[in-house]
Design an enzyme around this catalytic site. Structure first.
Site, mmCIF file in Angstrom:
data_model
loop_
_atom_site.group_PDB
_atom_site.id
_atom_site.type_symbol
_atom_site.label_atom_id
_atom_site.label_comp_id
_atom_site.label_asym_id
_atom_site.label_seq_id
_atom_site.Cartn_x
_atom_site.Cartn_y
_atom_site.Cartn_z
ATOM 1 C CG HIS A 40 -6.287 -9.638 4.590
ATOM 2 N ND1 HIS A 40 -7.069 -9.133 3.573
ATOM 3 C CD2 HIS A 40 -6.716 -9.022 5.728
ATOM 4 C CE1 HIS A 40 -7.914 -8.251 4.073
ATOM 5 N NE2 HIS A 40 -7.729 -8.177 5.389
ATOM 6 C CD GLU A 41 -6.148 -10.070 9.306
ATOM 7 O OE1 GLU A 41 -5.903 -8.933 9.738
ATOM 8 O OE2 GLU A 41 -7.269 -10.405 8.912
ATOM 9 C CG HIS A 101 -4.928 -4.982 7.933
ATOM 10 N ND1 HIS A 101 -5.552 -4.020 7.180
ATOM 11 C CD2 HIS A 101 -5.783 -6.045 7.936
ATOM 12 C CE1 HIS A 101 -6.728 -4.455 6.766
ATOM 13 N NE2 HIS A 101 -6.882 -5.693 7.204
ATOM 14 C CE1 TYR A 142 -9.800 -1.853 7.994
ATOM 15 C CE2 TYR A 142 -11.432 -1.937 9.746
ATOM 16 C CZ TYR A 142 -10.773 -2.534 8.682
ATOM 17 O OH TYR A 142 -11.091 -3.816 8.322
ATOM 18 C CD GLU A 163 -10.182 -5.144 5.403
ATOM 19 O OE1 GLU A 163 -10.094 -6.195 4.758
ATOM 20 O OE2 GLU A 163 -9.826 -5.067 6.585
ATOM 21 C CG ASP A 210 -17.455 -3.559 7.242
ATOM 22 O OD1 ASP A 210 -16.636 -3.821 8.140
ATOM 23 O OD2 ASP A 210 -17.249 -3.804 6.032
ATOM 24 C CG HIS A 212 -14.363 -6.121 5.647
ATOM 25 N ND1 HIS A 212 -14.547 -5.542 6.881
ATOM 26 C CD2 HIS A 212 -13.189 -6.786 5.719
ATOM 27 C CE1 HIS A 212 -13.537 -5.849 7.668
ATOM 28 N NE2 HIS A 212 -12.691 -6.605 6.992
#
Length: 815
Positions: free
Chosen positions: A381-382, A385, A396, A405, A465, A470
């Site tokens: 996932h990271e 990005h 974002y 995301e 957020d 998310h």
């Protein structure tokens, strides 16, 4: 610093002569899909007769995007893919200032452009001279962030950066760059979403940790946008000693033992120990004497470092072996991971997150909610990005942030399926979450508080957020799940669907091409649908089962219409009156586009039932509808009326339900903006478009020349029972002009005299000539259907002629 471009590097829009016939052919060959702001998001050309070559990029941008003389395009890079496409990406500049997130790409095979896609900004009368200097703007940015301590205030971190960059001048202190960006912070409708001159700063805070691009209005000093570089995603899991048993992993040997470093993948993969601090500079190596790391399963959870190291290698292998991508930047970038990170050392609480900070991976140990956040899907996932930053670079916030995301979750699932297929592929964070079954569920987003339908249950519309990035990512997650495995059901807005899955491997290829080739920084869900259909077409061919599945999966999550493989909701019990033109020999409706509806057509015998096609709208929001007329030859004056049955009572006679009313003699694409009343009834209702040569035509009954088309609109966020308030109708305006063949100009190109012939030799009452900038040429007059052009400079011009009722446009070249 003022980030002005070097003039020689830009693609300038000057007066370069080229064939007028070529321009007409290019305009006719283009099929356009419009973004919500009315600019072309995707322009397709006939494969058998491409309109442009890559060397004609200037002509393509002038002809298709209608940029002003103040707009320039700078070529940023060219990428090649395994389908034989060259993707030439350009960045927009306005008066020499870079326009953030405005990029356009030409997609070509063997030098011939097959399509072009991206996002451009329509900017006019914007001053590019700042009223607020960079120093004052930085103070506004820091006040907005409000951190206790920043990275440049830590001498050790500053020294570490200089060493890392091998640059004695390197610093974390933000350096202002002057750009143009959309104002996303203002609550004033007159300013929100408008292009704004701004100072851009990369602000990296150490305590509490955050890193973001902060944009400050260079005239008012207000913060207009925050685009997070550190994307928090309290992760997912599977693999390595703590979460996935014993795995083989490359390491390196030095004096004293073995380190978690390896150099065979790209520029290397390295994993370090932050020792429960917030310092990268003071991080040390994990060392093992015999390269048998079994003793790391201790109370300190040092075995989490093995997950991070093995996970980074697994992620690298996935991108390399499946998508032929060499690390996250496709240039072999080193992947560094820092484990045991703690944003507030000494407070007795571990850091409950993991993030990509723009250059390295950072993992906390968790506390009350999570175990150490180093599971495989978190790694994927990271690093996902980082892939996004190197490709689409999705902003974002709001829908683009939700896509950002969502794509990272897609890569978490895809990598987990690739390296650990026995794990719960469709759960995100199941191995690290101590409180719930998982952090997110792609198969059932509602179970973890996410929407599975666009603007459906659990959709977040607030500002927290970063606009719900998310939360609202659940829609993209569920689309990918449905596309992979298939599903039948009815979504939150009442649409019944049935989708045949194509498998996660094919779905991932489509998702990757969508993200890496077509999406741009400001893309939303509608754009993701358009571009993923194009990506599937590139990979598997038009009309393929994969294209059908992609389209129907979007329909299943409430974005756009279904294709052949999908189904529609049960028919409404409301009966509408009939409306039909009896003669379409001379004119008909050839385009209707709003939201998920984008239909181009020829004549449909006076009526078309398009109620299977649906657009989703929200009560209280402004909507833009595009439409145009097709003509056999002469462009007659047509009267347009567009209706929406807001209260769903089966007629269009209530106040405000006529949302468009006007006339035009143009064959160009027209557009109109209207506001859905806050009192509109939730659910699916009827949209009716009527085009007639008779101004007295209503929403019911037959009429002579013209056509009626019906579609569906699904309203959310409105009332359970609607009032009959003002619908906010508005006047029509031209979205884009296209040339017609009804006005003939010859010789073309011309040197001295240009002769004009109107259709059926009707008399000319007025003529205007404009250059490529749209500036009117003064002193032009026609005598005896002849125009003297000897005094004009060489270049391309547009001549507009009218007989007092109909307007015709044609381009000519002055040699």
């Amino acid at each position: 610093m003022l980030n002005k471009y070097p003039v020689a590097a830009l693609l300038l829009f000057g007066a370069l002569p080229y064939s007028s016939a070529f321009a007409q052919d290019a305009a006719k060959a283009a099929k356009k899909f419009m973004a919500e702001d009315g600019t072309p998001a995707l322009v397709q050309f006939r494969v058998e007769a491409p309109a442009y070559t890559l060397s004609q990029a200037r002509q393509a941008f002038v002809e298709q995007l209608q940029l002003s003389n103040d707009d320039q395009m700078l070529r940023a890079r060219t990428d090649l893919d395994n389908l034989g496409f060259a993707h030439e990406k350009y960045t927009q500049y306005y008066k020499g200032i870079k326009v953030e997130h405005a990029t356009y790409t030409l997609h070509a095979k063997q030098g011939k452009v097959e399509s072009m896609s991206g996002q451009v900004e329509r900017i006019s009368n914007l001053s590019v001279t700042p009223s607020v200097d960079a120093k004052a703007a930085l103070q506004r940015a820091l006040a907005f962030v409000g951190a206790k301590k920043y990275m440049w205030e830590d001498p050790a971190e500053e020294a570490g950066l200089k060493q890392q960059e091998n640059n004695p001048a390197a610093t974390y202190r933000p350096q202002g760059e002057l750009v143009i960006v959309r104002n996303e912070q203002s609550t004033n409708p007159a300013r929100h979403g408008k292009p704004t001159l701004a100072w851009k700063f990369d602000v990296y805070a150490q305590s509490p940790v955050s890193r973001a691009y902060v944009y400050v209005d260079a005239h008012s000093g207000e913060v207009v946008l925050q685009d997070a570089i550190i994307k928090h995603a309290a992760a997912t899991g599977t693999l390595a000693t703590k979460y996935s048993g014993t795995q083989s992993s490359a390491t390196s040997t030095t004096t004293g033992g073995y380190y978690l470093r390896e150099a065979t993948r790209g520029s290397g993969i390295e994993t370090y120990n932050c020792r429960k601090s917030n310092s990268y500079t003071n991080a040390v190596d994990f060392v093992d004497a015999d390269n048998n790391w079994t003793e790391y399963a201790n109370a300190n959870f040092d075995n989490a470092a093995l997950d991070a190291h093995w996970g980074a290698q697994a992620v690298y292998d996935y991108w390399k072996n499946v998508h032929a991508r060499n690390s996250y930047n496709n240039a072999g970038a080193k992947i560094k991971s820092y484990v045991h990170f703690d944003d507030t050392p000494g407070d007795g609480k571990g850091y409950e997150n993991a993030y990509w900070n723009g250059s390295v991976m950072t993992y906390g140990d968790g506390y009350s909610r999570f175990d150490p956040l180093t599971s495989l899907d978190v790694c994927a996932h990271e690093i996902g990005h980082a892939v996004c930053s190197s490709t689409a670079n999705l902003t974002y916030s709001n829908e683009s942030g939700a896509l950002n995301e969502g794509f990272s979750d897609i890569w978490g699932a895809a990598v987990e399926y690739y390296k650990a297929p026995n794990k719960a592929t469709w759960l995100i964070g199941e191995d690290i979450d101590k409180v719930r079954p998982a952090l997110r569920s792609m198969s059932d987003p509602n179970s973890e508080g996410q929407p599975d339908t666009y603007r459906g249950t659990s959709w977040y519309s607030g500002t927290g957020d970063n606009g719900g990035v998310h939360t609202n990512s659940g829609v993209l997650n569920h689309w990918f799940y449905i596309l992979s495995v298939g599903k039948t059901g009815t979504n939150d807005i009442g649409s019944a669907y049935s989708v045949t899955g194509i498998g996660i491997d094919a779905a991932a290829k489509i998702a990757y091409r969508t993200e890496s080739v077509y999406l741009t920084a400001s893309s939303n869900y509608a754009a993701a649908r358009t571009y993923s259909i194009q990506a599937a077409t590139d990979l598997y061919g038009a009309g393929s089962a994969q294209v059908t599945a992609v389209t129907n999966a979007w329909y299943a999550v409430g974005v756009g219409a279904a294709a052949g493989g999908g189904t529609t909701p049960p028919p409404t019990t409301v009966t509408y009156c009939t409306s039909k033109g009896t003669n379409v020999s001379y004119e008909w409706i050839d385009l209707v586009s709003i939201g998920g509806i984008n239909r181009t057509s020829s004549k449909d015998a006076g009526y078309y039932d398009g109620t299977a096609l649906n657009a989703n709208v929200t009560a209280g929001t402004a909507q833009t509808i595009n439409f145009s007329a097709g003509f056999t030859s002469t462009a007659y004056t047509e009267y347009w009326k567009i209706f929406i049955d807001y209260n769903q009572d089966g007629d269009f006679s209530d106040a405000g339900e006529t949302v468009v009313s006007g006339s035009s003699s143009s064959a160009a694409t027209l557009s109109s903006t209207f506001t859905v009343p806050a009192t509109a009834k939730n659910g699916k209702t009827r949209l009716r478009v009527v085009m007639s040569d008779n101004s007295g035509t209503t929403s019911c009954g037959s009429y002579s020349y013209g056509e009626t088309e019906d579609y569906s609109i699904t309203i959310s966020g409105g009332a359970a029972i609607a009032d009959t308030g003002d619908g906010g109708g508005s006047n029509m305006g031209l979205l884009a002009q296209t040339t017609t063949q009804n006005l003939e100009l010859y010789p073309n190109p011309a040197t001295d005299v240009l002769r004009l012939t109107m259709p059926n030799n009707i008399a000319i009452t007025a003529v205007t000539v404009t250059d490529l900038r749209g500036v009117k040429v003064l002193g032009v007059k026609v005598e005896g259907n002849q125009l003297n052009v000897s005094s004009l400079a060489q270049g391309i011009y547009t001549l507009t002629a009218t007989d007092g009722q109909k307007v015709f446009h044609q381009r000519f070249v002055k040699q």
